[in-house]
Design an enzyme around this catalytic site. Structure first.
Site, PDB file in Angstrom:
ATOM      1  N   GLU A 164      -5.248   4.062  17.362  1.00 41.57           N
ATOM      2  CA  GLU A 164      -3.805   4.106  17.610  1.00 41.57           C
ATOM      3  C   GLU A 164      -3.511   5.177  18.657  1.00 41.57           C
ATOM      4  O   GLU A 164      -4.198   6.201  18.698  1.00 41.57           O
ATOM      5  CB  GLU A 164      -3.054   4.456  16.322  1.00 41.57           C
ATOM      6  CG  GLU A 164      -3.199   3.422  15.223  1.00 41.57           C
ATOM      7  CD  GLU A 164      -2.464   3.850  13.967  1.00 41.57           C
ATOM      8  OE1 GLU A 164      -1.402   3.280  13.699  1.00 41.57           O
ATOM      9  OE2 GLU A 164      -2.936   4.763  13.271  1.00 41.57           O
ATOM     10  N   LYS A 191      -5.476   8.497  15.115  1.00 42.32           N
ATOM     11  CA  LYS A 191      -4.196   8.504  15.808  1.00 42.32           C
ATOM     12  C   LYS A 191      -4.306   9.317  17.094  1.00 42.32           C
ATOM     13  O   LYS A 191      -5.216  10.128  17.231  1.00 42.32           O
ATOM     14  CB  LYS A 191      -3.133   9.136  14.901  1.00 42.32           C
ATOM     15  CG  LYS A 191      -2.870   8.289  13.676  1.00 42.32           C
ATOM     16  CD  LYS A 191      -1.583   8.697  12.994  1.00 42.32           C
ATOM     17  CE  LYS A 191      -1.289   7.792  11.824  1.00 42.32           C
ATOM     18  NZ  LYS A 191      -0.878   6.440  12.225  1.00 42.32           N
ATOM     19  N   ASP A 215      -5.514   6.415   4.218  1.00 40.81           N
ATOM     20  CA  ASP A 215      -4.480   5.575   4.810  1.00 40.81           C
ATOM     21  C   ASP A 215      -5.062   4.335   5.503  1.00 40.81           C
ATOM     22  O   ASP A 215      -4.419   3.300   5.566  1.00 40.81           O
ATOM     23  CB  ASP A 215      -3.671   6.405   5.822  1.00 40.81           C
ATOM     24  CG  ASP A 215      -2.403   5.694   6.272  1.00 40.81           C
ATOM     25  OD1 ASP A 215      -1.676   5.202   5.388  1.00 40.81           O
ATOM     26  OD2 ASP A 215      -2.147   5.613   7.485  1.00 40.81           O
ATOM     27  N   HIS A 227      -7.815  -0.928   4.960  1.00 38.43           N
ATOM     28  CA  HIS A 227      -7.937  -1.872   6.078  1.00 38.43           C
ATOM     29  C   HIS A 227      -9.369  -2.003   6.600  1.00 38.43           C
ATOM     30  O   HIS A 227      -9.893  -3.095   6.749  1.00 38.43           O
ATOM     31  CB  HIS A 227      -7.026  -1.462   7.235  1.00 38.43           C
ATOM     32  CG  HIS A 227      -5.583  -1.287   6.848  1.00 38.43           C
ATOM     33  ND1 HIS A 227      -4.933  -2.171   6.027  1.00 38.43           N
ATOM     34  CD2 HIS A 227      -4.677  -0.325   7.159  1.00 38.43           C
ATOM     35  CE1 HIS A 227      -3.681  -1.765   5.855  1.00 38.43           C
ATOM     36  NE2 HIS A 227      -3.507  -0.650   6.532  1.00 38.43           N
ATOM     37  N   HIS A 287      -2.120  -5.977   4.952  1.00 42.12           N
ATOM     38  CA  HIS A 287      -1.639  -6.903   5.982  1.00 42.12           C
ATOM     39  C   HIS A 287      -2.727  -7.250   6.995  1.00 42.12           C
ATOM     40  O   HIS A 287      -2.608  -8.242   7.703  1.00 42.12           O
ATOM     41  CB  HIS A 287      -0.359  -6.398   6.653  1.00 42.12           C
ATOM     42  CG  HIS A 287      -0.548  -5.210   7.523  1.00 42.12           C
ATOM     43  ND1 HIS A 287      -0.530  -3.932   7.037  1.00 42.12           N
ATOM     44  CD2 HIS A 287      -0.770  -5.104   8.845  1.00 42.12           C
ATOM     45  CE1 HIS A 287      -0.720  -3.095   8.034  1.00 42.12           C
ATOM     46  NE2 HIS A 287      -0.868  -3.778   9.140  1.00 42.12           N
ATOM     47  N   LYS A 332       0.843  -1.182   0.000  1.00 35.68           N
ATOM     48  CA  LYS A 332       0.000   0.000   0.000  1.00 35.68           C
ATOM     49  C   LYS A 332       0.886   1.242   0.000  1.00 35.68           C
ATOM     50  O   LYS A 332       2.031   1.129   0.434  1.00 35.68           O
ATOM     51  CB  LYS A 332      -0.936  -0.031   1.189  1.00 35.68           C
ATOM     52  CG  LYS A 332      -0.329   0.521   2.504  1.00 35.68           C
ATOM     53  CD  LYS A 332      -1.376   0.674   3.553  1.00 35.68           C
ATOM     54  CE  LYS A 332      -0.949   1.668   4.607  1.00 35.68           C
ATOM     55  NZ  LYS A 332      -1.811   1.834   5.740  1.00 35.68           N
TER      56      LYS A 332
HETATM   57  P1  NAD Z   1      11.793   3.413   2.840  1.00 38.27           P
HETATM   58  O1  NAD Z   1      11.918   4.797   2.311  1.00 38.27           O
HETATM   59  O2  NAD Z   1      12.256   3.119   4.211  1.00 38.27           O
HETATM   60  O3  NAD Z   1      12.591   2.440   1.861  1.00 38.27           O
HETATM   61  C1  NAD Z   1      12.563   2.562   0.482  1.00 38.27           C
HETATM   62  C2  NAD Z   1      13.466   1.529  -0.151  1.00 38.27           C
HETATM   63  O4  NAD Z   1      13.388   1.697  -1.555  1.00 38.27           O
HETATM   64  C3  NAD Z   1      14.937   1.645   0.216  1.00 38.27           C
HETATM   65  O5  NAD Z   1      15.467   0.347   0.329  1.00 38.27           O
HETATM   66  C4  NAD Z   1      15.549   2.332  -1.004  1.00 38.27           C
HETATM   67  O6  NAD Z   1      16.907   2.015  -1.211  1.00 38.27           O
HETATM   68  C5  NAD Z   1      14.712   1.753  -2.101  1.00 38.27           C
HETATM   69  N1  NAD Z   1      14.684   2.593  -3.295  1.00 38.27           N
HETATM   70  C6  NAD Z   1      14.285   3.895  -3.398  1.00 38.27           C
HETATM   71  N2  NAD Z   1      14.440   4.318  -4.674  1.00 38.27           N
HETATM   72  C7  NAD Z   1      14.936   3.278  -5.382  1.00 38.27           C
HETATM   73  C8  NAD Z   1      15.299   3.101  -6.734  1.00 38.27           C
HETATM   74  N3  NAD Z   1      15.208   4.077  -7.644  1.00 38.27           N
HETATM   75  N4  NAD Z   1      15.770   1.890  -7.096  1.00 38.27           N
HETATM   76  C9  NAD Z   1      15.886   0.894  -6.216  1.00 38.27           C
HETATM   77  N5  NAD Z   1      15.550   0.988  -4.926  1.00 38.27           N
HETATM   78  C10 NAD Z   1      15.085   2.180  -4.503  1.00 38.27           C
HETATM   79  O7  NAD Z   1      10.276   2.984   2.606  1.00 38.27           O
HETATM   80  P2  NAD Z   1       9.402   1.911   3.437  1.00 38.27           P
HETATM   81  O8  NAD Z   1       8.865   2.573   4.639  1.00 38.27           O
HETATM   82  O9  NAD Z   1      10.195   0.672   3.602  1.00 38.27           O
HETATM   83  O10 NAD Z   1       8.164   1.678   2.463  1.00 38.27           O
HETATM   84  C11 NAD Z   1       8.237   0.930   1.268  1.00 38.27           C
HETATM   85  C12 NAD Z   1       6.839   0.775   0.684  1.00 38.27           C
HETATM   86  O11 NAD Z   1       6.021   0.082   1.598  1.00 38.27           O
HETATM   87  C13 NAD Z   1       6.151   2.112   0.420  1.00 38.27           C
HETATM   88  O12 NAD Z   1       5.303   1.963  -0.703  1.00 38.27           O
HETATM   89  C14 NAD Z   1       5.301   2.304   1.657  1.00 38.27           C
HETATM   90  O13 NAD Z   1       4.174   3.091   1.418  1.00 38.27           O
HETATM   91  C15 NAD Z   1       4.892   0.870   1.938  1.00 38.27           C
HETATM   92  N6  NAD Z   1       4.527   0.613   3.323  1.00 38.27           N
HETATM   93  C16 NAD Z   1       5.411   0.865   4.340  1.00 38.27           C
HETATM   94  C17 NAD Z   1       5.050   0.588   5.632  1.00 38.27           C
HETATM   95  C18 NAD Z   1       6.005   0.816   6.777  1.00 38.27           C
HETATM   96  O14 NAD Z   1       5.635   0.515   7.897  1.00 38.27           O
HETATM   97  N7  NAD Z   1       7.196   1.328   6.533  1.00 38.27           N
HETATM   98  C19 NAD Z   1       3.787   0.057   5.922  1.00 38.27           C
HETATM   99  C20 NAD Z   1       2.914  -0.206   4.875  1.00 38.27           C
HETATM  100  C21 NAD Z   1       3.305   0.068   3.582  1.00 38.27           C
END
Ligand code: NAD
Length: 478
Positions: free
Chosen positions: A211, A326, A230, A235, A173, A143
């Site tokens: 939350e 939140k 969100d 969800h 999830h 998402k």
């Molecule tokens: P983050 O910013 O922590 O990580 C992003 C990752 O993408 C890093 O590993 C970075 O190196 C990589 N990346 C960025 N640009 C790139 C490119 N051009 N080529 C290759 N790799 C690249 O983000 P996150 O929090 O891990 O979130 C990732 C996805 O999951 C997003 O779509 C976010 O909305 C979704 N998401 C995150 C969470 C959470 O709890 N963090 C929860 C639900 C959904």
């Protein structure tokens, strides 16, 4: 039982989600003996980690975010041998040939897009053009799936250029939570509940995801999205579908998803009088939402509560109340099915009356409680009290809470098994946006500003009034 041998590539493998959920989850499945010894888990991201650097990151993530109780000494080292890393730029050509060279023939290939949605198209295209993916490969997308109906359609269309729907696993999830699946078992595995599961016996249903945390480091992202996009569009909508859907003929992906889609399509548009929207305010010690997101005039909601109706034979006349926010008083996710009063009390008003409530807790302490009316023990005559028949999931299985598999663990294993039942289909996501968009457009058109609410409260006054006007009340957020 181990799943088939696989190569799993995690794009964004160094990111927050991978470190907190995906990688520790895979390790716990490894400890449980579910991951074949020669499976490969390949991190792919922009930074220059190398295999050793990434193994260190994975080891640290597992130690920080939970390895589970049953992992013996040395298991982590064995697990890390399955872990590799390739530096890849989603938007360029760097790294793709190396990644292709690391993948094997004859094993399940899965590609987890744990990156922002703006990269989904570029990744999908390169997976095909560099020959990494074939017609049996799977892609997992996170998402947010779009920002509205238009962007969700565009995203679906982009993915469809490269992959069939059977290859696309859209993660929500919440669907991986043990209790959410148990909800289906309770509904469709027992004779007891299903005959009562309709507007004749159910007064209303409440779905709460509360939350205590603020927007944290995600302020910039959150402010463009808000609680409606969100949380509600995905969800809460999924929970609503599972609680309200008709029994599918079989527990199979399309049979289940067809029924969920019918629920979303049967939802009436929401009257704007039936929505309460809030934003947490500053208090003496802490800044409020607007400081957290860095916009003193932000009109984005951190809380939303609404009443909606499903216009079909089963549910006409039974309202569904949804609420999420939140910085609330407590943290907890719960679905409560509130049954109607018994039609007549033979004990008289002075004995007291209680209606049955089936509460399904998603977190913390996944479980279910059924409120049953009994006689108050003792010689004081017939007085009725409400007692809970309580089933804590962990207790019932004789397990520790941490042994109940986390949603991500289960969902990733389902990807490898090729089972899409707990993943959203493209048309479901679009239908959910088609219902959500007019609500958000209405707020924008009217220039509506969310009502402030105190941190640590149960949300804005309007949310209480939404129930109060109907002679009902929200269940307490503990
Ligand atoms: P983050 O910013 O922590 O990580 C992003 C990752 O993408 C890093 O590993 C970075 O190196 C990589 N990346 C960025 N640009 C790139 C490119 N051009 N080529 C290759 N790799 C690249 O983000 P996150 O929090 O891990 O979130 C990732 C996805 O999951 C997003 O779509 C976010 O909305 C979704 N998401 C995150 C969470 C959470 O709890 N963090 C929860 C639900 C959904």
């Amino acid at each position: 039982i181990p799943v088939d041998n696989f190569d799993l590539v995690i794009f964004g493998g160094t990111g927050d989600l991978a470190r907190r959920k995906i990688l520790p989850g895979l390790f716990r499945r490894y400890c449980a003996g579910q991951i074949p010894e020669d499976a490969q888990i390949i991190g792919a991201a922009r930074s220059d980690e190398g295999d050793e650097g990434f193994r260190k990151l994975v080891g640290d993530a597992v130690r920080e975010f939970g390895g589970g109780r049953h992992c013996e000494d040395g298991t982590l080292e064995n697990f890390l041998e399955r872990v590799k890393y390739v530096r890849v730029d989603a938007m360029g050509d760097d790294g793709w040939e190396e990644l292709q060279g690391r993948l094997r023939l004859g094993v399940v290939k899965a590609f987890y897009f744990s990156v922002g949605p703006s990269l989904f198209g570029a990744l999908a295209e390169r997976l095909r053009s560099f020959g990494l993916a074939d017609d049996d490969s799977r892609v997992v997308v996170e998402k947010p799936f779009g920002h509205d109906l238009e962007t969700a359609r565009a995203l679906n269309a982009t993915l469809a250029q490269h992959f069939k729907e059977e290859q696309i696993y859209r993660i929500d999830h919440y669907l991986g939570k043990e209790t959410v699946q148990n909800l289906m078992a309770v509904r469709f595995g027992n004779m007891l509940f299903e005959p009562l599961w309709n507007s004749q016996y159910v007064d209303h249903i409440q779905i709460t995801v509360a939350e205590t945390v603020d927007v944290g480091g995600r302020g910039g992202y959150y402010d463009k999205s808000g609680a409606m996009r969100d949380m509600v569009q995905n969800h809460l909508m999924q929970l609503l579908c599972l609680i309200a859907m008709e029994p599918p003929a079989r527990f199979e992906p399309d049979a289940v998803r067809d029924e969920k889609l019918k629920v979303i399509r049967a939802l009436d548009p929401v009257d704007y009088h039936h929505i309460a929207r809030g934003q947490y305010a500053a208090d003496d010690d802490q800044p409020g939402y607007r400081v957290h997101v860095g916009d003193p005039r932000s009109k984005t909601e951190s809380f939303v509560a609404l009443k909606c109706h499903i216009s079909n034979w089963r549910w006409a006349g039974t309202p569904f109340y949804l609420r999420t926010g939140k910085k609330l008083r407590g943290r907890g996710s719960e679905i409560a099915v509130v049954f109607k009063d018994a039609p007549h009390s033979i004990f008289g008003d002075e004995a007291g009356r209680h209606n049955n409530i089936l509460a399904i807790r998603l977190q913390p302490d996944e479980g279910m409680t059924l409120g049953v009316t009994i006689k108050e023990p003792g010689p004081g005559g017939m007085r009725l009290i409400d007692v809970p028949l309580d089933m804590s999931f962990a207790e019932a299985l004789g397990a520790e809470a941490e042994d109940v598999p986390d949603a991500y663990e289960r969902l990733i294993m389902d990807v490898i098994r090729g089972n899409q039942t707990l993943f959203m289909r493209g048309d479901e996501v679009e239908a959910a946006w088609a219902w959500t968009d007019p609500i958000i457009e209405g707020w924008n058109r009217r220039g509506e500003v969310p009502k402030p609410y105190d941190a640590g409260s149960s949300g804005p006054e309007d949310a209480l009034m939404l129930m109060h006007r109907d002679g009902r009340k929200w269940r307490e957020i503990k």
